[in-house]
Motif scaffolding. Structure first.
Motif, PDB file in Angstrom:
ATOM      1  N   THR A   1       0.856  -1.183   0.000  1.00 23.49           N
ATOM      2  CA  THR A   1       0.000   0.000   0.000  1.00 23.49           C
ATOM      3  C   THR A   1       0.891   1.231   0.000  1.00 23.49           C
ATOM      4  N   LEU A   2       0.571   2.187  -0.855  1.00 25.56           N
ATOM      5  CA  LEU A   2       1.390   3.378  -1.059  1.00 25.56           C
ATOM      6  C   LEU A   2       0.794   4.552  -0.307  1.00 25.56           C
ATOM      7  N   ASP A   3       1.652   5.419   0.290  1.00 24.74           N
ATOM      8  CA  ASP A   3       1.121   6.595   0.968  1.00 24.74           C
ATOM      9  C   ASP A   3       0.766   7.679  -0.051  1.00 24.74           C
ATOM     10  N   ARG A   4       0.099   8.719   0.412  1.00 22.65           N
ATOM     11  CA  ARG A   4      -0.415   9.746  -0.499  1.00 22.65           C
ATOM     12  C   ARG A   4       0.691  10.539  -1.181  1.00 22.65           C
ATOM     13  N   ASN A   5       1.820  10.704  -0.517  1.00 18.01           N
ATOM     14  CA  ASN A   5       2.930  11.472  -1.091  1.00 18.01           C
ATOM     15  C   ASN A   5       3.823  10.637  -1.996  1.00 18.01           C
ATOM     16  N   ARG A   6       3.580   9.325  -2.041  1.00 17.19           N
ATOM     17  CA  ARG A   6       4.358   8.401  -2.864  1.00 17.19           C
ATOM     18  C   ARG A   6       5.842   8.423  -2.498  1.00 17.19           C
ATOM     19  N   THR A   7       6.131   8.695  -1.237  1.00 21.69           N
ATOM     20  CA  THR A   7       7.512   8.663  -0.758  1.00 21.69           C
ATOM     21  C   THR A   7       7.806   7.398   0.043  1.00 21.69           C
ATOM     22  N   SER A   8       6.762   6.722   0.456  1.00 27.00           N
ATOM     23  CA  SER A   8       6.957   5.468   1.174  1.00 27.00           C
ATOM     24  C   SER A   8       5.748   4.561   0.961  1.00 27.00           C
ATOM     25  N   ALA A   9       5.919   3.317   1.316  1.00 27.33           N
ATOM     26  CA  ALA A   9       4.850   2.332   1.190  1.00 27.33           C
ATOM     27  C   ALA A   9       4.987   1.345   2.329  1.00 27.33           C
ATOM     28  N   TYR A  10       3.963   0.490   2.470  1.00 23.30           N
ATOM     29  CA  TYR A  10       3.953  -0.504   3.547  1.00 23.30           C
ATOM     30  C   TYR A  10       3.580  -1.859   2.952  1.00 23.30           C
ATOM     31  N   PHE A  11       4.081  -2.909   3.574  1.00 27.11           N
ATOM     32  CA  PHE A  11       3.755  -4.254   3.126  1.00 27.11           C
ATOM     33  C   PHE A  11       4.046  -5.229   4.259  1.00 27.11           C
TER      34      PHE A  11
END
Length: 421
Positions: A391-401
């Motif tokens: 899942t990508l954050d709104r700023n597209r600077t980080s994600a989670y998995f």
């Protein structure tokens, strides 16, 4: 007349002491054997219950007394594999192989798997190939499975030499534990993290929440009670407007909840075609709310779980599901779709394509009305273990998995991807 020499009291005591010592020495091996047998029984009992942590402790005790106990070595190696410690597994299984190369029939492939998970791809391929030679044409389907393992090692070697595009960080004790944590879902402008936890190996699932404060995730707590106390339920996603919560339970499948006065109410099954008497395991609603991407093993797919898309009509009904096609789906499982509407990129997990092993995370861009050939996100995001629920954050600077790679706190942990580009 023959003279007889009688023992003095002191000499008699010395004799009795000597006899006692000798007898004790003779009984000691039996005592050690009994202790080893008791440890083996306790180890086997824990192993049968899939309590591999306890089993490993008892097998280690057996090996302290009997270092060449092949069964204890073998099951300790398998326990270490289950506990995501391929380095220790390799040491045990290599010793088993050295003592008896045919022990347990599959010790070669078990050793190859340990090497594979430990990033020793070239050495793993040698043992996988040896397994193919020993199997021959006796089990063609099994040979194809081993050949895929070799392909995964080749993919791992190719991906490991590519430049890294991200750093991967475990979210730590506020989120992760010795249990299983997975399916991270961001909401409230990325200030709230919902996820699922359950006791290993098969405890009831529970949805938990953590909120970010001063740049750090706070200790999680229960978010939504399940009406199914035996199996619980897992978070799947939240609608873009925040008014619908989607969950999954093994008994009920995919369901949605309405938000009313700060509570989630009115649970109900997802409508056809999002739920169609098959195994639908995940769903992602695009930012506009217009499209739903979901995984299903319904008939007519490419094999295992495939990814499908359905469009929502103005009256609230959904169009017939469309399979995303051969560029996305394979004969293996595809799951956990996430679509970035701005870049028109689909992220998903797959056991196929050029995976390093288990599920890897891939991406594909929608261009000229078609999904382009997929790209593996590479190392260190992917590993020879399972990587799921990107899942990508709104700023597209980080994600989670979620991943079960070695070095975590439990079977599955939640990680953050800090993108470098």
């Amino acid at each position: 007349m023959k003279q007889y020499k009688f023992w003095s009291a002191k000499s008699l005591c010395s004799l009795l002491l000597l006899v006692s010592i000798v007898c004790s020495g003779m009984r000691l091996p039996d005592t050690e054997t009994e202790a080893a047998d008791a440890s083996m029984r306790k180890a086997d009992k824990a192993y049968a219950k899939a309590d591999f942590a306890e089993a490993a402790e008892w097998y280690q005790k057996v090996l302290e007394k009997d270092p060449n106990n092949v069964m204890a070595l073998y099951r300790l190696g398998i326990s270490h594999l289950e506990l995501r410690d391929p380095r220790k597994a390799k040491l045990c299984l290599q010793k088993v192989y050295d003592i008896d190369p045919k022990f347990g029939e599959k010790v070669i492939v078990n050793l190859a798997e340990a090497l594979h998970q430990n990033y020793e791809f070239e050495e793993a391929k040698k043992y996988y190939q040896q397994e193919i030679y020993s199997t021959g044409r006796a089990d063609w389907n099994y040979v194809e499975v081993i050949r895929k393992r070799i392909d995964e090692c080749n993919a791992g070697q190719a991906l490991m030499v590519q430049p890294s595009v991200a750093q991967v960080v475990n979210l730590g004790a506020a989120i992760n534990s010795k249990e299983v944590e997975y399916v991270p879902v961001l909401t409230d402008n990325d200030s709230t993290l919902l996820f699922t936890v359950h006791d290993a190996p098969e405890g009831p699932e529970q949805i938990k929440v953590s909120r970010r404060s001063n740049g750090a995730w706070q200790r999680s707590k229960e978010y939504l009670k399940s009406d199914n106390t035996k199996h619980g339920q897992a978070i799947v996603t939240i609608s873009p407007n925040g008014n619908l919560l989607y969950t999954y339970a093994s008994a009920e499948g995919l369901r949605s909840y309405d938000q009313a006065k700060g509570a989630w109410v009115n649970p109900r099954p997802l409508p056809i075609p999002l739920s169609q008497l098959a195994n639908e395991t995940s769903v992602h609603i695009t930012e506009s709310g217009e499209f739903a991407f979901f995984a299903s093993d319904r008939p007519g797919g490419f094999g295992g779980l495939d990814l499908y898309v359905s469009q929502k009509f103005p009256d609230g009904t959904w169009s017939a599901a469309i399979n995303l096609g051969a560029n996305i789906n394979t004969a293996h499982d595809e799951d956990a779709a996430f679509v970035d509407a701005k870049t028109k990129i689909l992220y998903f997990s797959s056991r196929g394509h050029n995976t390093m092993g288990g599920f890897d995370i891939f991406k594909s861009e929608m261009r000229d009305g078609a999904w382009q050939p997929v790209q593996n996100l590479g190392f260190p995001i992917n590993s020879p273990h399972d990587e799921l629920y990107f899942t990508l954050d709104r700023n597209r600077t980080s994600a989670y998995f979620s991943s079960d790679r070695p070095g975590g706190m439990g079977a599955l942990d939640i990680y953050q991807i800090v993108l470098l580009q």
